[in-house]
Design a protein around this motif. Structure first.
Motif, mmCIF file in Angstrom:
data_model
loop_
_atom_site.group_PDB
_atom_site.id
_atom_site.type_symbol
_atom_site.label_atom_id
_atom_site.label_comp_id
_atom_site.label_asym_id
_atom_site.label_seq_id
_atom_site.Cartn_x
_atom_site.Cartn_y
_atom_site.Cartn_z
ATOM 1 N N VAL A 59 0.671 -1.168 0.039
ATOM 2 C CA VAL A 59 -0.128 -0.004 0.097
ATOM 3 C C VAL A 59 0.873 1.114 0.097
ATOM 4 C CG1 VAL A 59 -1.678 1.166 1.193
ATOM 5 C CG2 VAL A 59 -1.753 -1.215 1.354
ATOM 6 N N GLY A 60 0.480 2.268 -0.704
ATOM 7 C CA GLY A 60 1.425 3.509 -0.669
ATOM 8 C C GLY A 60 2.386 3.534 -1.906
ATOM 9 N N ARG A 61 2.511 2.600 -2.524
ATOM 10 C CA ARG A 61 3.553 2.275 -3.553
ATOM 11 C C ARG A 61 3.133 2.104 -5.100
ATOM 12 N NH1 ARG A 61 8.607 0.002 -0.341
ATOM 13 N NH2 ARG A 61 8.807 1.650 0.999
ATOM 14 N N VAL A 62 3.618 2.631 -6.028
ATOM 15 C CA VAL A 62 3.218 1.941 -7.379
ATOM 16 C C VAL A 62 4.220 1.487 -8.272
ATOM 17 C CG1 VAL A 62 1.443 4.163 -7.327
ATOM 18 C CG2 VAL A 62 3.872 4.356 -8.149
ATOM 19 N N THR A 63 3.950 0.914 -9.288
ATOM 20 C CA THR A 63 5.096 0.144 -10.166
ATOM 21 C C THR A 63 4.505 0.580 -11.745
ATOM 22 O OG1 THR A 63 6.318 -1.748 -10.550
ATOM 23 C CG2 THR A 63 4.060 -2.079 -10.367
ATOM 24 N N THR A 64 5.546 0.146 -12.402
ATOM 25 C CA THR A 64 5.203 0.499 -13.789
ATOM 26 C C THR A 64 4.844 -0.812 -14.653
ATOM 27 O OG1 THR A 64 7.388 -0.023 -14.450
ATOM 28 C CG2 THR A 64 6.843 2.347 -13.943
ATOM 29 N N TYR A 65 4.272 -0.726 -15.817
ATOM 30 C CA TYR A 65 3.907 -2.174 -16.370
ATOM 31 C C TYR A 65 5.011 -2.669 -16.690
ATOM 32 C CZ TYR A 65 -0.475 0.321 -17.211
ATOM 33 O OH TYR A 65 -1.703 1.197 -16.741
ATOM 34 N N GLY A 66 6.358 -2.430 -17.122
ATOM 35 C CA GLY A 66 7.454 -2.806 -17.278
ATOM 36 C C GLY A 66 7.834 -3.664 -16.299
ATOM 37 N N ALA A 67 7.863 -3.061 -15.058
ATOM 38 C CA ALA A 67 8.431 -3.572 -13.842
ATOM 39 C C ALA A 67 7.543 -4.750 -13.595
ATOM 40 C CB ALA A 67 8.616 -2.591 -12.839
ATOM 41 N N VAL A 68 6.193 -4.825 -13.796
ATOM 42 C CA VAL A 68 5.308 -5.850 -13.406
ATOM 43 C C VAL A 68 5.670 -7.328 -14.533
ATOM 44 C CG1 VAL A 68 2.912 -6.716 -13.623
ATOM 45 C CG2 VAL A 68 3.456 -4.465 -12.662
ATOM 46 N N ALA A 69 5.838 -6.852 -15.686
ATOM 47 C CA ALA A 69 6.264 -7.684 -16.762
ATOM 48 C C ALA A 69 7.659 -8.313 -16.410
ATOM 49 C CB ALA A 69 6.366 -7.073 -18.244
ATOM 50 N N HIS A 70 8.408 -7.428 -15.781
ATOM 51 C CA HIS A 70 9.733 -8.128 -15.560
ATOM 52 C C HIS A 70 9.848 -9.079 -14.150
ATOM 53 C CE1 HIS A 70 14.422 -7.894 -15.371
ATOM 54 N NE2 HIS A 70 14.106 -7.797 -14.132
ATOM 55 N N GLU A 71 8.926 -8.533 -13.300
ATOM 56 C CA GLU A 71 9.027 -9.497 -12.020
ATOM 57 C C GLU A 71 8.259 -10.589 -12.301
ATOM 58 O OE1 GLU A 71 9.770 -8.778 -8.820
ATOM 59 O OE2 GLU A 71 11.137 -7.605 -9.884
ATOM 60 N N ALA A 72 7.247 -10.691 -13.423
ATOM 61 C CA ALA A 72 6.439 -11.885 -13.644
ATOM 62 C C ALA A 72 7.569 -12.701 -14.542
ATOM 63 C CB ALA A 72 5.270 -11.232 -14.508
ATOM 64 N N GLY A 73 8.355 -12.146 -14.874
ATOM 65 C CA GLY A 73 9.688 -13.287 -15.565
ATOM 66 C C GLY A 73 9.207 -13.085 -16.973
ATOM 67 N N LEU A 74 8.748 -12.075 -17.523
ATOM 68 C CA LEU A 74 8.515 -11.970 -18.853
ATOM 69 C C LEU A 74 8.650 -10.314 -19.261
ATOM 70 C CD1 LEU A 74 4.809 -13.689 -18.998
ATOM 71 C CD2 LEU A 74 7.234 -14.546 -19.628
#
Length: 106
Positions: A21-36
């Motif tokens: 909570v109180g934090r945000v992330t980028t689409y690219g970071a999500v994809a990267h963390e997802a392993g893609l």
DNA sequence: CTAGTGACTGTTT
DNA sequence: AAAACAGCCACTA
């Protein structure tokens, strides 16, 4: 029981659920963390297919500029997203952008 | 199989 | 700093 267009969506959702909570992330970071890495576009596509009332905090996902992306046919959602983030303690500047150095999720 | 589309990103004007 | 261009990949018809 609703069919998922692709089980890969769950992979993106799992990463978004880990955003504190109180934090945000980028689409690219999500994809990267997802392993893609490189599938930032698909992350947005997956969130667009996200059902209403899901446990996925889609409002904590913004673009690389730290701003809320305008999606087709509904800029009202952008206002809702901004309100939700402000309610969680995220600060916006005069340009409506978030400081990823401050609220960005590593 | 091809073609069109999109809640993106990085580089160049 | 903002806009334009190209690259990228998954889903739908």
């Amino acid at each position: 029981m609703e069919n998922k267009s692709s089980a890969s969506y769950e992979r993106y959702y799992d990463v978004v659920r880990r955003i504190p909570v109180g934090r945000v992330t980028t689409y690219g970071a999500v994809a990267h963390e997802a392993g893609l890495p490189g599938r930032a576009r698909q992350v947005g596509y997956a969130l667009a297919a996200l059902p209403d009332g899901s446990d996925v905090p889609w409002h904590r996902v913004v673009n690389a500029r730290g701003e809320i992306s305008e999606r087709s046919g509904g800029r009202a959602f952008a206002r809702i997203q901004r309100t939700l983030l402000e309610h969680e303690g995220v600060d916006f500047d005069a340009h409506g952008r978030i400081d990823l150095e401050r609220h960005g999720w590593p």
